[in-house]
Design a protein around this motif. Structure first.
Motif, PDB file in Angstrom:
ATOM      1  N   ILE A   5      38.839  43.940  22.870  1.00 38.25           N
ATOM      2  CA  ILE A   5      38.707  42.652  23.542  1.00 38.25           C
ATOM      3  C   ILE A   5      39.554  42.645  24.801  1.00 38.25           C
ATOM      4  N   CYS A   6      39.233  41.738  25.708  1.00 39.34           N
ATOM      5  CA  CYS A   6      39.987  41.611  26.955  1.00 39.34           C
ATOM      6  C   CYS A   6      40.724  40.275  26.957  1.00 39.34           C
ATOM      7  N   PRO A   7      42.046  40.271  26.889  1.00 41.01           N
ATOM      8  CA  PRO A   7      42.793  39.017  26.873  1.00 41.01           C
ATOM      9  C   PRO A   7      42.896  38.417  28.262  1.00 41.01           C
ATOM     10  N   ALA A   8      43.367  37.192  28.326  1.00 45.07           N
ATOM     11  CA  ALA A   8      43.594  36.507  29.594  1.00 45.07           C
ATOM     12  C   ALA A   8      45.041  36.042  29.654  1.00 45.07           C
ATOM     13  N   LEU A   9      45.513  35.805  30.862  1.00 45.33           N
ATOM     14  CA  LEU A   9      46.892  35.368  31.058  1.00 45.33           C
ATOM     15  C   LEU A   9      46.931  34.205  32.029  1.00 45.33           C
ATOM     16  N   ARG A  10      47.599  33.148  31.614  1.00 50.15           N
ATOM     17  CA  ARG A  10      47.853  32.005  32.487  1.00 50.15           C
ATOM     18  C   ARG A  10      49.360  31.912  32.691  1.00 50.15           C
ATOM     19  N   CYS A  11      49.823  32.296  33.859  1.00 51.35           N
ATOM     20  CA  CYS A  11      51.261  32.326  34.106  1.00 51.35           C
ATOM     21  C   CYS A  11      51.853  30.932  34.262  1.00 51.35           C
ATOM     22  N   ASN A  12      51.094  30.027  34.859  1.00 50.03           N
ATOM     23  CA  ASN A  12      51.589  28.667  35.088  1.00 50.03           C
ATOM     24  C   ASN A  12      50.934  27.694  34.102  1.00 50.03           C
ATOM     25  N   VAL A  13      51.410  27.698  32.874  1.00 52.85           N
ATOM     26  CA  VAL A  13      50.871  26.732  31.911  1.00 52.85           C
ATOM     27  C   VAL A  13      51.298  25.324  32.299  1.00 52.85           C
ATOM     28  N   LEU A  14      52.569  25.173  32.693  1.00 47.41           N
ATOM     29  CA  LEU A  14      53.079  23.855  33.089  1.00 47.41           C
ATOM     30  C   LEU A  14      53.785  23.878  34.440  1.00 47.41           C
ATOM     31  N   SER A  15      53.868  25.039  35.052  1.00 45.42           N
ATOM     32  CA  SER A  15      54.569  25.180  36.325  1.00 45.42           C
ATOM     33  C   SER A  15      53.565  25.507  37.429  1.00 45.42           C
ATOM     34  N   ASP A  16      54.073  25.760  38.624  1.00 46.99           N
ATOM     35  CA  ASP A  16      53.210  26.152  39.751  1.00 46.99           C
ATOM     36  C   ASP A  16      53.971  27.138  40.630  1.00 46.99           C
ATOM     37  N   LEU A  17      54.391  28.246  40.019  1.00 46.09           N
ATOM     38  CA  LEU A  17      55.184  29.254  40.707  1.00 46.09           C
ATOM     39  C   LEU A  17      54.292  30.341  41.314  1.00 46.09           C
ATOM     40  N   PRO A  18      54.753  30.991  42.376  1.00 46.79           N
ATOM     41  CA  PRO A  18      53.986  32.079  43.003  1.00 46.79           C
ATOM     42  C   PRO A  18      54.214  33.403  42.277  1.00 46.79           C
ATOM     43  N   TRP A  19      53.587  33.569  41.125  1.00 42.38           N
ATOM     44  CA  TRP A  19      53.804  34.779  40.334  1.00 42.38           C
ATOM     45  C   TRP A  19      53.349  36.033  41.063  1.00 42.38           C
ATOM     46  N   HIS A  20      52.396  35.898  41.972  1.00 50.06           N
ATOM     47  CA  HIS A  20      51.939  37.052  42.752  1.00 50.06           C
ATOM     48  C   HIS A  20      53.057  37.587  43.638  1.00 50.06           C
ATOM     49  N   THR A  21      54.057  36.740  43.926  1.00 49.31           N
ATOM     50  CA  THR A  21      55.222  37.164  44.702  1.00 49.31           C
ATOM     51  C   THR A  21      56.382  37.542  43.790  1.00 49.31           C
ATOM     52  N   ILE A  44      52.411  42.614  37.796  1.00 50.13           N
ATOM     53  CA  ILE A  44      51.624  42.092  36.686  1.00 50.13           C
ATOM     54  C   ILE A  44      50.138  42.367  36.895  1.00 50.13           C
ATOM     55  N   GLU A  45      49.754  42.593  38.148  1.00 49.68           N
ATOM     56  CA  GLU A  45      48.350  42.867  38.449  1.00 49.68           C
ATOM     57  C   GLU A  45      47.917  44.256  37.981  1.00 49.68           C
ATOM     58  N   ASN A  46      48.884  45.072  37.558  1.00 48.33           N
ATOM     59  CA  ASN A  46      48.549  46.397  37.047  1.00 48.33           C
ATOM     60  C   ASN A  46      47.966  46.336  35.640  1.00 48.33           C
ATOM     61  N   TYR A  47      48.133  45.204  34.977  1.00 51.72           N
ATOM     62  CA  TYR A  47      47.613  45.061  33.616  1.00 51.72           C
ATOM     63  C   TYR A  47      46.128  44.691  33.659  1.00 51.72           C
ATOM     64  N   LEU A  48      45.363  45.312  32.781  1.00 50.69           N
ATOM     65  CA  LEU A  48      43.924  45.051  32.727  1.00 50.69           C
ATOM     66  C   LEU A  48      43.662  43.804  31.888  1.00 50.69           C
ATOM     67  N   ILE A  49      44.021  42.672  32.456  1.00 48.32           N
ATOM     68  CA  ILE A  49      43.818  41.391  31.800  1.00 48.32           C
ATOM     69  C   ILE A  49      43.208  40.412  32.794  1.00 48.32           C
TER      70      ILE A  49
END
Length: 204
Positions: free
Chosen positions: A114-130, A135-140
């Protein structure tokens, strides 16, 4: 906080804490046929650091992370604040724990096909890409909600839904122009009326 805070050469012990919210650990993550994991930090400035830079008084008053669901319990609010402080005060430990957990999630998911999903900002609004571009190396699958318009066009690997704050109607129109979904929090009565009549609110 600056990205350079993550550029640390640290060879000693690190503090172990659970970072990811499991698919069954939050109602926001349960509504899916595939497993969704999340990073659930304290909303807005409740941890002492503002995590939702584009928040408004309207969205703070109705934030699920502050007034509804499991947030009604002091122990849950305190746990989210501690996790947020952990990120600010010990970023190396935070991300080392996060990557370790993501490794296990991917190994388990691959074994189950199966392919999981990830939501980094469940309650926040941070720039996780920065904060952690690795984290983009993970196949999710990646998805998030945001009130920050630049996120929408600069990060195509993440499926974004733009959020209405009560004061950002112009940016909502721009999000529509980009072909991005826009989420609007409303009362149950308004929602039922929209579903009954087929009426969709158009910003502006």
């Amino acid at each position: 906080f600056p990205v350079t805070i993550l550029e640390v050469n640290y060879l000693g012990r690190f503090e172990r804490r659970t970072i990811l919210t499991s698919p069954k650990g939050n109602p926001k993550l349960r509504k899916s046929p595939f497993p969704i994991y999340g990073i659930t930090l304290a909303p807005a400035a409740s941890s002492g650091v503002q995590l939702c830079i584009h928040r408004s008084k309207y969205c703070e008053e109705g934030c699920l992370g502050a007034v509804a669901g499991r947030a009604r319990f002091n122990t849950i609010r305190e746990a989210r604040i501690k996790k947020s402080r952990f990120l600010f005060e010990k970023p190396y430990d935070f991300f080392r724990n996060l990557y370790s957990e993501l490794d296990r999630v991917c190994e388990r998911s691959n074994a189950e096909g199966i392919c999981p999903a990830l939501r980094c900002n469940v309650l926040s609004d941070l720039p996780w890409h920065t904060l952690c571009p690795w984290i983009e190396n993970y196949l999710i699958k990646r998805y998030d909600y945001t009130k920050c318009l630049p996120y929408l066009s600069n990060h195509p690997l993440i499926h974004y839904t733009f959020s209405y704050s009560g004061t950002n109607a112009d940016n909502c129109k721009k999000a529509f122009d980009l072909g991005v979904n826009v989420a609007v929090v409303c009362t149950k009565e308004v929602k039922e009326e929209c579903l009954r009549t087929g009426y969709v609110y158009a910003f502006g």
